[in-house]
Design an enzyme around this catalytic site. Structure first.
Site, short mmCIF file in Angstrom:
data_model
loop_
_atom_site.label_atom_id
_atom_site.label_comp_id
_atom_site.label_asym_id
_atom_site.label_seq_id
_atom_site.Cartn_x
_atom_site.Cartn_y
_atom_site.Cartn_z
N ASP A 129 25.14 -25.14 38.16
CA ASP A 129 26.19 -24.41 39.91
C ASP A 129 25.17 -25.32 40.53
OD1 ASP A 129 27.09 -22.74 41.35
OD2 ASP A 129 24.64 -22.18 41.52
N LEU A 130 26.03 -25.06 42.09
CA LEU A 130 25.71 -26.29 42.85
C LEU A 130 25.04 -26.01 43.70
CD1 LEU A 130 26.29 -29.27 43.84
CD2 LEU A 130 28.14 -28.49 45.25
N ASP A 131 24.88 -25.20 44.35
CA ASP A 131 24.20 -24.47 45.52
C ASP A 131 23.55 -23.23 45.32
OD1 ASP A 131 25.86 -25.10 47.81
OD2 ASP A 131 27.40 -24.17 47.20
N THR B 255 22.32 -25.06 49.73
CA THR B 255 23.04 -25.45 50.98
C THR B 255 23.31 -23.95 51.39
OG1 THR B 255 24.98 -25.36 48.65
CG2 THR B 255 24.28 -27.27 50.50
N LYS C 241 26.29 -15.25 47.75
CA LYS C 241 25.43 -16.35 46.58
C LYS C 241 26.29 -16.36 45.43
CE LYS C 241 21.06 -17.28 49.01
NZ LYS C 241 19.37 -17.06 48.05
N SER D 123 30.69 -24.76 39.99
CA SER D 123 30.38 -24.60 40.60
C SER D 123 31.61 -24.02 41.58
CB SER D 123 30.45 -25.37 41.89
OG SER D 123 30.30 -24.82 43.37
N ALA D 124 31.39 -23.18 42.48
CA ALA D 124 32.94 -21.75 42.99
C ALA D 124 33.40 -22.89 44.43
CB ALA D 124 32.14 -20.81 43.84
N SER D 125 32.11 -23.64 45.08
CA SER D 125 32.52 -24.67 46.04
C SER D 125 33.72 -24.75 45.99
CB SER D 125 31.07 -24.79 46.75
OG SER D 125 31.32 -25.93 47.59
N LYS E 247 33.37 -15.81 39.74
CA LYS E 247 32.53 -15.45 39.43
C LYS E 247 32.42 -14.36 39.32
CE LYS E 247 29.31 -20.07 39.49
NZ LYS E 247 29.10 -20.92 39.21
N GLU F 247 22.01 -21.22 36.96
CA GLU F 247 22.34 -20.51 38.15
C GLU F 247 21.54 -19.66 38.56
OE1 GLU F 247 24.83 -19.14 39.71
OE2 GLU F 247 26.95 -19.89 38.72
N ASP F 248 21.95 -19.59 40.00
CA ASP F 248 21.13 -18.79 40.72
C ASP F 248 21.24 -17.85 41.27
OD1 ASP F 248 23.15 -20.22 42.19
OD2 ASP F 248 21.75 -19.35 44.10
C1 BG6 Z 1 29.02 -20.94 45.99
C2 BG6 Z 1 28.35 -20.93 47.02
O1 BG6 Z 1 28.60 -21.86 45.18
O2 BG6 Z 1 30.60 -21.44 46.47
C3 BG6 Z 1 28.51 -19.45 48.26
O3 BG6 Z 1 26.86 -19.99 46.44
C4 BG6 Z 1 30.06 -20.09 48.83
O4 BG6 Z 1 27.60 -18.90 48.80
C5 BG6 Z 1 30.80 -20.63 47.21
O5 BG6 Z 1 30.43 -19.01 49.20
C6 BG6 Z 1 32.59 -20.75 47.66
O6 BG6 Z 1 32.28 -22.45 48.77
P1 BG6 Z 1 32.76 -22.75 49.68
O7 BG6 Z 1 32.36 -24.16 49.56
O8 BG6 Z 1 34.21 -23.25 48.70
O9 BG6 Z 1 33.16 -22.25 50.47
MG MG Z 2 24.46 -20.97 43.12
#
Ligand code: BG6
Ligand code: MG
Length: 216
Positions: free
Chosen positions: A10-12, A18, A46, A115-117, A146, A170-171
């Site tokens: 996972d990233l964040d 972040t 998170k 990552s979800a980001s 997730k 994963e956190d």
């Molecule tokens: C996850 C974070 O990695 O990514 C969440 O833990 C965040 O807090 C999600 O909402 C989505 O990220 P982004 O950068 O696409 O808005």
């Molecule tokens: Mg995370």
């Protein structure tokens, strides 16, 4: 013997911290709408997608918005978040993360980001870690959030490694659940109390070694 062949990160909250930038941007959005939310509530964001995070925040504020307004608000939050991450530097990599990625690759393990980001590629580039991942699967490449295992299963597939030979870091509880649902081993980053189900829990990647990977 776990026979781990690939590591999926996972990233964040695992590679970089972040969470503070997400928190500041969501708080600014809530304040803009005339309410606030607590740090305890923030913990529930998170690992949660941008769209779902906004739904939760609007619920906490007792505010209803149309689908069109929600899209605008999510975009506004993201524009503030993107402004902040433009300034990120390599010193914002969490302790031990770069060293562990390098050691894992030197030991012949494959590495993926899961990552979800949707901002993961920008962040990796800003902190100079892109080259340490064989595969990047993020919010731009998945449709289910997730705790659905899609992000990790796509990572395993792209690496060509069976899920049972993958280990996830994963956190977030939703991320631990996603890894387990995908049939993978998982090392939780945080506390055992917050991450039930994880095979092992450590405070951060500075506490992890290649030896530990093969004993989970
Ligand atoms: C996850 C974070 O990695 O990514 C969440 O833990 C965040 O807090 C999600 O909402 C989505 O990220 P982004 O950068 O696409 O808005
Ligand atoms: Mg995370």
């Amino acid at each position: 013997m776990a026979n781990i062949k690939a590591l999926i990160f996972d990233l964040d909250g695992v590679i970089v911290d972040t969470a503070i930038y997400h928190y500041k941007a969501w708080k600014r959005l809530a304040n803009h709408l005339g309410f606030d939310f607590t740090e305890e509530e923030n913990e529930k964001l998170k690992g949660v997608s941008r769209v779902r995070s906004l739904e939760l925040i609007l619920e906490w504020g007792g505010v209803t918005k149309s689908a069109e307004e929600q899209k605008h608000l999510a975009d506004l939050k993201n524009s503030w978040y993107v402004d902040m991450i433009q300034e990120m530097q390599p010193d914002e990599i969490l302790p031990g993360a770069k060293e562990f990625l390098e050691a894992a690759r030197a030991a012949g393990l494959k590495t993926a980001l899961g990552s979800a980001s949707k901002n993961s590629e920008t962040i990796l580039q800003k902190v100079g870690l892109t080259h340490l991942f064989d595969v990047i699967i993020d919010g731009n490449k998945v449709s289910a959030s997730k705790p659905d295992p899609e992000v990790f299963l796509k990572g395993a597939e792209a690496l060509g490694i069976a899920p049972k030979n993958c280990l996830v870091f994963e956190d977030a509880l939703a991320g631990v659940q996603a890894a387990l649902a995908g049939g993978m081993k998982v090392i939780g980053i945080g506390t055992a109390q917050n991450l039930p189900g994880a095979n092992v829990v450590v405070a951060g990647l500075h506490e992890v070694s290649i030896e530990l990977v093969q004993t989970v």
